[in-house]
Design a protein around this motif. Structure first.
Motif, short mmCIF file in Angstrom:
data_model
loop_
_atom_site.label_atom_id
_atom_site.label_comp_id
_atom_site.label_asym_id
_atom_site.label_seq_id
_atom_site.Cartn_x
_atom_site.Cartn_y
_atom_site.Cartn_z
N PHE A 198 0.67 -1.65 0.09
CA PHE A 198 -0.03 -0.06 -0.19
C PHE A 198 0.80 1.24 -0.17
N PRO A 199 0.81 2.10 -1.13
CA PRO A 199 1.58 3.29 -1.28
C PRO A 199 1.24 4.77 0.37
N ASP A 200 1.87 5.24 0.85
CA ASP A 200 2.03 6.04 1.41
C ASP A 200 0.47 7.18 1.44
N ASP A 201 1.34 7.58 -0.20
CA ASP A 201 -0.40 8.62 -0.17
C ASP A 201 -1.74 7.79 -0.45
N LEU A 202 -1.80 6.87 0.19
CA LEU A 202 -3.37 5.71 -0.92
C LEU A 202 -4.09 7.17 -0.02
N TYR A 203 -5.54 7.40 -0.97
CA TYR A 203 -6.45 8.05 -0.70
C TYR A 203 -7.42 7.16 0.49
N LEU A 204 -7.89 7.88 1.54
CA LEU A 204 -8.47 8.01 2.34
C LEU A 204 -10.47 7.57 1.87
N VAL A 205 -10.93 6.55 1.97
CA VAL A 205 -12.39 6.13 1.67
C VAL A 205 -13.38 6.02 2.89
N ASP A 206 -14.61 6.96 2.46
CA ASP A 206 -15.82 6.20 3.06
C ASP A 206 -16.35 4.90 3.32
N VAL A 207 -15.85 3.94 4.46
CA VAL A 207 -16.53 2.31 3.97
C VAL A 207 -17.09 2.55 5.85
N ASP A 208 -18.19 0.70 5.59
CA ASP A 208 -18.74 0.48 6.27
C ASP A 208 -17.67 -0.23 7.25
N ILE A 247 -0.67 -15.00 -1.52
CA ILE A 247 -2.21 -13.94 -1.76
C ILE A 247 -1.33 -12.41 -1.76
N GLN A 248 -1.80 -11.54 -3.07
CA GLN A 248 -1.28 -10.60 -2.88
C GLN A 248 -2.29 -9.63 -3.67
N ILE A 249 -2.16 -8.83 -2.18
CA ILE A 249 -3.23 -7.38 -1.81
C ILE A 249 -2.34 -6.33 -2.22
N LYS A 250 -2.97 -5.31 -2.60
CA LYS A 250 -2.40 -4.18 -3.10
C LYS A 250 -3.34 -2.97 -2.99
N ALA A 251 -3.40 -1.94 -3.29
CA ALA A 251 -3.95 -0.90 -4.07
C ALA A 251 -2.80 0.28 -4.25
N GLU A 252 -3.42 1.11 -5.23
CA GLU A 252 -3.02 2.26 -5.69
C GLU A 252 -4.53 3.25 -6.07
N ASN A 253 -4.37 4.50 -5.78
CA ASN A 253 -4.75 5.88 -6.33
C ASN A 253 -4.98 5.92 -7.71
N VAL A 254 -6.07 5.57 -7.96
CA VAL A 254 -6.86 5.72 -9.67
C VAL A 254 -7.91 6.99 -10.32
N PHE A 255 -7.99 7.54 -11.46
CA PHE A 255 -8.54 7.89 -11.98
C PHE A 255 -9.19 7.41 -12.85
N ILE A 256 -11.05 7.14 -12.64
CA ILE A 256 -12.01 7.00 -13.97
C ILE A 256 -11.43 8.69 -14.93
N GLU A 257 -11.53 8.25 -16.58
CA GLU A 257 -11.82 9.13 -16.96
C GLU A 257 -12.93 8.69 -17.77
N GLU A 258 -12.45 7.88 -18.70
CA GLU A 258 -14.07 6.95 -19.62
C GLU A 258 -14.58 5.60 -18.83
N PRO A 259 -15.43 5.31 -17.86
CA PRO A 259 -15.38 4.60 -17.58
C PRO A 259 -15.96 3.27 -18.85
N GLU A 260 -16.30 3.75 -19.87
CA GLU A 260 -16.77 3.22 -21.63
C GLU A 260 -16.03 1.62 -21.72
N GLY A 261 -14.73 2.23 -21.64
CA GLY A 261 -13.34 1.10 -21.49
C GLY A 261 -13.47 0.15 -21.24
N ASP A 262 -14.21 -0.09 -20.56
CA ASP A 262 -14.46 -1.26 -19.65
C ASP A 262 -15.62 -1.89 -19.24
N PRO A 263 -16.67 -3.08 -20.37
CA PRO A 263 -17.75 -2.47 -19.93
C PRO A 263 -17.99 -3.52 -18.36
N GLU A 264 -16.80 -3.99 -17.98
CA GLU A 264 -17.16 -4.88 -16.12
C GLU A 264 -17.56 -3.75 -15.14
N LEU A 265 -16.93 -2.90 -15.72
CA LEU A 265 -17.81 -1.28 -14.54
C LEU A 265 -18.30 -0.38 -14.66
#
Length: 529
Positions: free
Chosen positions: A257-267, A292-310
């Motif tokens: 997990f990177p040190d600058d990982l954004y915070l999230v609002d979760v239950d 098991i490899q678990i990692k996280a990263e900050n991403v910006f979704i610009e055009e979700p149409e490129g991935d029909p699964e999401l």
């Protein structure tokens, strides 16, 4: 002469008017040509001669759709881009089009691009003229994303129907477990730890807690299971959950997990359940051990149409990736894994991944799985970034906290009233009972008139056929603005809806609960927390 002069003027006006009309016509023609040009450029179009020897013309949009450039398409049969089972029916539609020569035909097919991607497409097959020759025009509409959206809607409808049943079952089951756990909790206080019956009661208590976890899954899966969110560092939450689950297994987990990982609002409870479900699935897929490899990263979704699964809105997200080295998932099962009650395990309930999907969606995020048989599985979770700062999470210490004073309990279940009365008496409180909201209000008014008001009121949220806790609280608050009330419910999803403090409640407790949990809530309330 004046007449001649007027005639010249009139003639000039007529010519000027005609010139203006010509310019307007030319402008409209130009606009029409521009519209046609844009249409040709934007819609994937291919042209064939009547003998269907190959593609005569293909525009840029068609080439892009099929994963190449226009020059590479010319001369190639379009049918080679179809899955085999669609080629014959395509040729039939073409023959019908050529015979009738003035009608269009539609056909739904699956196409394979040069990058080996399978897409759902709808074809519009129309007779046309190209360079003076009779040809067939085929416009290709990419239906992949639209089909995915339709599938998501159907899945949501299915979840909606099942959730009504699941929510009702979980509520009734929680009421039963509340009576069971309350009696076990009380009995444990009356026996010594060295007694055999103490160990049996502890085993029974553990079994009830497992049942509570199952009903929590049903509640989350059910309609209205809105998360009660806290701003957290997702890396810390994942690491804590993962270490607990993997304790005693032959599977190791690597975190990044990177040190600058954004915070999230979760239950916190719900998202811990998501990680729990995915890690347990990974462990089961590696019976001989693995990693098991678990990692996280900050991403910006610009055009979700490129991935029909999401299907995500544009914006900032934290992407969590959970990858195992297990047996993988067969391609035929990959699209079904988030369906309710679908499981490839002999003893599986089929609720784990359906619940996971439901939780992530209710957090405004998305989840997808990638896998091949024998190649392991990768789950990717996307969670919207929080605008808030991190908050502290308080943990209960599990101690029994005794108290004093009078408490009014309103619950429509006699078994719950009985055991809750015994628990409160054990803790040092005096207890009175009501089985519905109307009776609770009458008793509260009576005790106020006697100048002996209740110190605390515990209200069941839902009462079938009668006044529940929310409505009763709105009336009690008018009677006594200083009332101290706790909401008790087996429907955990309602807590987000009613927002306890907005309705005047000072706290809440979820059925089933132990005497320690009950005493903790009451102690905080008495202390004014």
């Amino acid at each position: 002469p004046v007449f001649e002069k007027d005639g010249v003027v009139s003639g000039v006006r007529v010519i000027a008017r005609q010139v203006t009309e010509i310019k307007n016509v030319q402008k409209k023609i130009k606009e029409s040509e521009e519209y046609f040009r844009r249409t040709v450029e934007l819609l994937p179009v291919a042209l064939f001669n009547h003998n269907m020897e190959g593609i005569l013309f293909a525009n840029t949009a068609a080439a892009k759709l099929l994963g190449t450039c226009p020059g590479e398409l010319c001369g190639r049969p379009l049918v080679e881009f179809f899955l085999p089972e669609y080629r014959e029916v395509f040729n039939e539609k073409l023959n019908e089009t050529k015979k009738e020569n003035d009608s269009s035909k539609r056909l739904t097919v699956k196409m394979v691009t040069l990058t080996e991607e399978v897409i759902d497409a709808e074809l519009l097959i129309t007779p046309s003229i190209y360079r003076g020759e009779q040809v067939v025009q085929v416009i290709v509409f990419d239906m992949t994303r639209r089909k995915k959206i339709r599938e998501e809607i159907m899945k949501a409808d299915k979840l909606e129907s099942l959730s009504l049943l699941a929510g009702g079952i979980a509520h009734d089951f929680n009421n039963i477990m509340a009576a069971v756990l309350g009696n076990i909790s009380l009995s444990l206080k009356e026996v010594k730890e060295e007694d055999k019956i103490y160990k049996r009661l502890k085993s029974a208590e553990k079994a009830v807690q497992q049942a509570k976890e199952l009903t929590r899954q049903l509640h989350t899966f059910a309609r209205g299971g809105d998360p009660i969110q806290t701003t957290v560092s997702i890396g810390d939450l994942i690491r804590d959950t993962g270490q607990f689950i993997l304790c005693g297994t032959n599977v190791r987990c690597n975190y990044r997990f990177p040190d600058d990982l954004y915070l999230v609002d979760v239950d916190v409870g719900q998202f811990s359940q998501v990680i729990n479900n995915l890690i347990i699935n990974a462990v089961h897929s590696m019976p001989d051990g693995g990693s098991i490899q678990i990692k996280a990263e900050n991403v910006f979704i610009e055009e979700p149409e490129g991935d029909p699964e999401l299907i995500l809105s544009r914006g900032r997200y934290v992407k969590v990736i959970i990858q195992d080295s297990g047996i993988g998932i067969e391609k035929k099962n990959l699209k079904k894994i988030f369906d309710p009650f679908f499981s490839t395990k002999v003893e599986g309930s089929g609720l784990g991944l359906a619940t996971t999907y439901s939780i992530v969606k209710r957090h405004g995020g998305g989840i997808k799985a990638e896998s091949e048989s024998g190649e392991g599985t990768v789950f990717s979770i996307f969670l919207p970034v929080s605008p808030n700062k991190v908050q502290d999470m308080r943990k209960e210490n599990g101690q029994v906290r005794r108290g004093s004073g009078s408490i009014l309990v309103m619950d429509d279940e006699k078994a719950i009233r009985d055991v809750l009365g015994e628990m409160l008496t054990f803790l040092g409180y005096q207890v009175d009972f009501a089985n519905r909201g109307e009776e609770a209000i009458e008793k509260y008014i009576k005790m106020m008139d006697l100048n002996k008001p209740y110190d605390i009121v515990i209200l069941d949220l839902t009462v079938p056929g009668g006044m529940g806790g929310k409505q009763a609280m709105s009336l009690l608050k008018n009677i006594d603005p200083n009332i101290k009330a706790v909401v008790s419910t087996g429907y955990s999803e309602y807590l987000a809806e009613i927002n306890c403090r907005d309705y005047g409640f000072r706290g809440f407790i979820l059925k089933p609960y132990s005497i320690e949990q009950l005493s903790e809530v009451l102690s905080r309330l008495k202390a004014g927390a």
